[in-house]
Scaffold this motif. Sequence first.
Motif, PDB file in Angstrom:
ATOM      1  N   GLU A  97      64.120 -64.893-102.331  1.00 36.47           N
ATOM      2  CA  GLU A  97      63.141 -63.819-102.405  1.00 36.47           C
ATOM      3  C   GLU A  97      63.856 -62.479-102.325  1.00 36.47           C
ATOM      4  OE1 GLU A  97      59.699 -64.002-100.012  1.00 36.47           O
ATOM      5  OE2 GLU A  97      59.375 -66.142-100.300  1.00 36.47           O
ATOM      6  N   SER A  98      63.385 -61.528-103.103  1.00 38.20           N
ATOM      7  CA  SER A  98      63.993 -60.195-103.102  1.00 38.20           C
ATOM      8  C   SER A  98      63.923 -59.573-101.715  1.00 38.20           C
ATOM      9  CB  SER A  98      63.277 -59.282-104.094  1.00 38.20           C
ATOM     10  OG  SER A  98      63.340 -59.793-105.400  1.00 38.20           O
ATOM     11  N   SER A  99      64.959 -58.806-101.371  1.00 41.76           N
ATOM     12  CA  SER A  99      64.989 -58.107-100.093  1.00 41.76           C
ATOM     13  C   SER A  99      65.992 -56.973-100.200  1.00 41.76           C
ATOM     14  CB  SER A  99      65.427 -59.053 -98.958  1.00 41.76           C
ATOM     15  OG  SER A  99      66.762 -59.482 -99.179  1.00 41.76           O
ATOM     16  N   ARG A 100      65.952 -56.087 -99.232  1.00 47.25           N
ATOM     17  CA  ARG A 100      66.933 -54.992 -99.195  1.00 47.25           C
ATOM     18  C   ARG A 100      68.346 -55.559 -99.079  1.00 47.25           C
ATOM     19  NH1 ARG A 100      67.218 -49.655-100.606  1.00 47.25           N
ATOM     20  NH2 ARG A 100      68.883 -48.658 -99.454  1.00 47.25           N
ATOM     21  N   LYS A 101      68.476 -56.618 -98.293  1.00 48.78           N
ATOM     22  CA  LYS A 101      69.789 -57.251 -98.102  1.00 48.78           C
ATOM     23  C   LYS A 101      70.305 -57.824 -99.419  1.00 48.78           C
ATOM     24  CE  LYS A 101      72.076 -60.539 -94.997  1.00 48.78           C
ATOM     25  NZ  LYS A 101      71.863 -61.536 -93.916  1.00 48.78           N
ATOM     26  N   LEU A 102      69.419 -58.424-100.198  1.00 47.49           N
ATOM     27  CA  LEU A 102      69.820 -58.981-101.485  1.00 47.49           C
ATOM     28  C   LEU A 102      70.239 -57.875-102.439  1.00 47.49           C
ATOM     29  CD1 LEU A 102      69.891 -61.840-102.875  1.00 47.49           C
ATOM     30  CD2 LEU A 102      67.752 -61.187-103.962  1.00 47.49           C
ATOM     31  N   TYR A 103      69.520 -56.751-102.397  1.00 41.63           N
ATOM     32  CA  TYR A 103      69.888 -55.598-103.229  1.00 41.63           C
ATOM     33  C   TYR A 103      71.292 -55.114-102.885  1.00 41.63           C
ATOM     34  CZ  TYR A 103      70.170 -50.600-104.334  1.00 41.63           C
ATOM     35  OH  TYR A 103      70.595 -49.360-104.736  1.00 41.63           O
ATOM     36  N   LEU A 104      71.579 -54.993-101.593  1.00 44.20           N
ATOM     37  CA  LEU A 104      72.896 -54.505-101.175  1.00 44.20           C
ATOM     38  C   LEU A 104      74.009 -55.467-101.592  1.00 44.20           C
ATOM     39  CD1 LEU A 104      71.968 -53.130 -97.630  1.00 44.20           C
ATOM     40  CD2 LEU A 104      72.457 -51.804 -99.691  1.00 44.20           C
ATOM     41  N   LYS A 105      73.678 -56.760-101.680  1.00 39.25           N
ATOM     42  CA  LYS A 105      74.680 -57.750-102.085  1.00 39.25           C
ATOM     43  C   LYS A 105      75.237 -57.436-103.476  1.00 39.25           C
ATOM     44  CE  LYS A 105      73.820 -62.178-101.321  1.00 39.25           C
ATOM     45  NZ  LYS A 105      74.959 -62.717-100.541  1.00 39.25           N
TER      46      LYS A 105
END
Length: 986
Positions: free
Chosen positions: A696-704
């Motif tokens: 699921e999309s998340s801020r953490k995934l974006y930063l990855k």
Amino acid sequence: MSLRIGIDIGSTTVKVVVLDEQNQLLFRSYERHYSKARERACETLHTIQDQLTGKDVRLVITGSAGLGVAKAAGIDFVQEVYATAAAVNTYIPGTDAVIELGGEDAKIIFFGGALEERMNGSCAGGTGAFIDQMATLMNVSIDELDRLSLKHEKIYPIASRCGVFAKSDIQPILNQGGRKEDVAASIFQAVVDQTVAGLTQGRELKGKIVFLGGPLHFLYGLRERFVETLHLDGEHAVFPEDGDCFAAMGAALCSSDYPERPFDEALTLLEESVDNVGLVDTMPPLFTSQAEYDAFLARHNANHPPEVDAAAYSGDAWLGIDAGSTTTKMALISPDGGLLYTYYHSNQGNPVAIVLEQLRAIYRLCGTRIRIKGAAVTGYGEDLIKNAFGCDLGLVETVAHYNAAAHFNPDVDFIIDIGGQDMKCFKIRNRAVDSIMLNEACSSGCGSFIETFAKALGYDIADFAKLGLFAPHPVNLGSRCTVFMNSSVKQAQKDGASVEDISAGLSISIVKNAVYKVIRAASADDLGRHIVVQGGTFLNDAVLRAFEQELGRNVTRPTIAGLMGAFGAALAARDLHLERSALLSEQALASFTHTARPVTCNLCTNHCSLTVNSFDGGRRFISGNRCSRPLGQERVEQPDLMHYKYKKLRAMEGAGTGDGSRGRIGIPFGLNMYENLPFWYEFFTRLNFNVVLSPESSRKLYLKGQHTIPSDTVCYPAKLLHGHVEALVEAGVDAIWYPCMSYNNDEGIGDNHFNCPVVAYYPELLAANVPALKETRFLDPYVGLWRHKDFTKRAVRMMLEEFGIPRQETERAVAAAYSAYDAYVQDVRQTGMAYIEYARAHEKNIVVLCGRPYHIDPEINHGINDLITSFGFVVVTEDALSYLEDYAPRKVLNQWTFQSRMYNAARYVCTQPDMQVVQLVSFGCGTDAITTDEMRSILEKGGKLYTQLKIDDINNLGAVKIRIRSLMAAMDARKVRPSAQNGAAS
């Protein structure tokens, strides 16, 4: 060998260094120049004149603002990247990359082979100027901001692309009791994110990294954020002792290649140089005489509330509080609207303390003579202040401002309110707020815009504004963003424009931004015949005059323009007709206490950043929540088609019919996969693949995936894809399937059925910019699902070549996939109809949330659908209704499938009395630049309200809440006045 002098003239500072023959630093200076760069450089050289008079020197100038000075003086110039590289190679050999932050410039230089530089272009988001703005917003010095950041406990997500975005994120955190320490560290983190995301442009930062420039030299909190974010140790993060002057040192090193000259001669050349004066584009003056200005003042000063002597008054009173984004306003009124007490001041990031102090002052004024019978609050801090002090009413600021405007002009049909960083425009139809326009991405039309320039030029805002009233030749600065305007102002100064001409030009620029960027008016008639202006910025007579000149008509500015929100709230409190107010008494205020602490809610997948405000007597108020669970209440599930579709798509994983014998194929869950996932999931599971969806999309995934994003201007939904594919690679899938799709299925409702270019071809961009994809099979062929026979042939060929799958097996899988897609479409339509029937059975209003398929992603919509349902609406989406209307020609070329659906849904809503449209728009969406105007046209022609919500990577829902509550207020007003809808349609 002669001494070498390097002068680095940047956008805000001048750095001067002197090196000896062994490259040792003999002298260094770092000073702000306040737009007088040449004069500042000369002053610095005069301080060392005694030591250098009579000596030969080599002098070279560098820096972003240095070329003009060098040319005018006839002194040698070296480009700053080469100067910086020379210093780094000399003093810190083996460097892999340099990160340099200046006043308005930010750059990354990659070493190793040819030098490669990445630099900020049109925005000063992640620079010293941005940090200055944020410190001013928080009412602390730069040094205090730094000290605060080192004591942080948590980091809030804050936009850094623009100071306006950042202010919009920071202000609600402060207004709701967030700790300044956490906000300070979050500001520095925003600078780091802007640098990494905006400047690396897909190239990885690794190895030995040198940090240069004033902000990184002086601010230890900023250093800490860079080191932690980039996972650097002491060996790989280098902060030179003279990092603030490194470019000047490099210029001095480069001077070895240029001829020497006597120091006195070089100083004389610099002193006697005069910048080339160009032609300044000017406009007519605001006022040509004092008599004209006096008549103007008399006309506007006539709009004032009744005068009341508070010291002699005895009777009932009502209190209004406007807890705004940067200021707190209060008004205590008598029954006829007379002002007994007013307050207007910066909230200094702590509105609770300000209101507490003012309430005590009001009670001292009232004594036993004046009885407060009601209190209402509006503005960004409404919920916090209402809960803290027991106000009787909280009302949306659009309604408060309308109350106040109608008090002075009952026929008002347009209100424009310009504050410090917000601009709000309301159209009034049938005595109700009908449509709302807010500045979304830019504050160049707001008060802080002029204030920024006033401070930069050494004036306070009031004196600076007055300078422009009688300026003979106001400079035409256009209507551009603050960063661009900085350059325009500097150029105008170089071209000989006076401060008076610049002040007048900036006032005119504010108006042009308001009229042509926010309101987007074609003519004055688009606004209305009876216009009321308010907000602190309109207390500036130059801005008011420019507004009237631009429109070619007179407007109404009450004398209390800056207090209108508080005044309107007080009027609303009066109209409650209460016998007794619930406002905390004077005795209760004596024991009032307030503390705030940040927590993260883990009761659902939103993981909201909450602020828990605690008051005396065990009272608590929690802010930052998207649902009611943190308040101890179970979430009430209203029918919500966005939520339904998201759960249905996520539930597909693991529900396929295949046995997984052909391996694991990854599908990134983003962009058009929200449209096509039912097709691809059925297709691959029928072929016995185990389909793995990205997390699921998340801020953490974006930063990855942030370091691989090559463009900072692409929309957030696209940026998220980088993290999705990185996560699939980490999951060890055998292949990733993400095809390019120029076209969508043809639904027969548009002139064509394209995907937008970003959606269509993003797989190719990922392939070129995400190094991790080289570790797996990344399949991104061009496919077209709308031509069934052609796709079947292509699929047969691809599956045979890639996986050796027989033709008949692929053909059966294609047929099953088309059936699965059709079944999903039908399910969405049937569920939408069921939700509409539910709404009508339970007498609930319906919001049609129009956007793109990927807007159902909670990380992209930030829980906007939850917010809307929390107000009692039932939510359906455009794809559940678009088929109910046939094709109709539009004023624009209607060639995008997802936009065609929105047009048709809007047309259908115009036929339904219990429906309203809310349109979701992603920042950076080029196609929606056209769509929004067309949607507004369809809805207003059909007598409906138009509400647009712009969303980006930051989840502050303050502006969203204003719009939804304003929509509700307008709907309620139309119910009270049934003729409103007919009036709007006409």
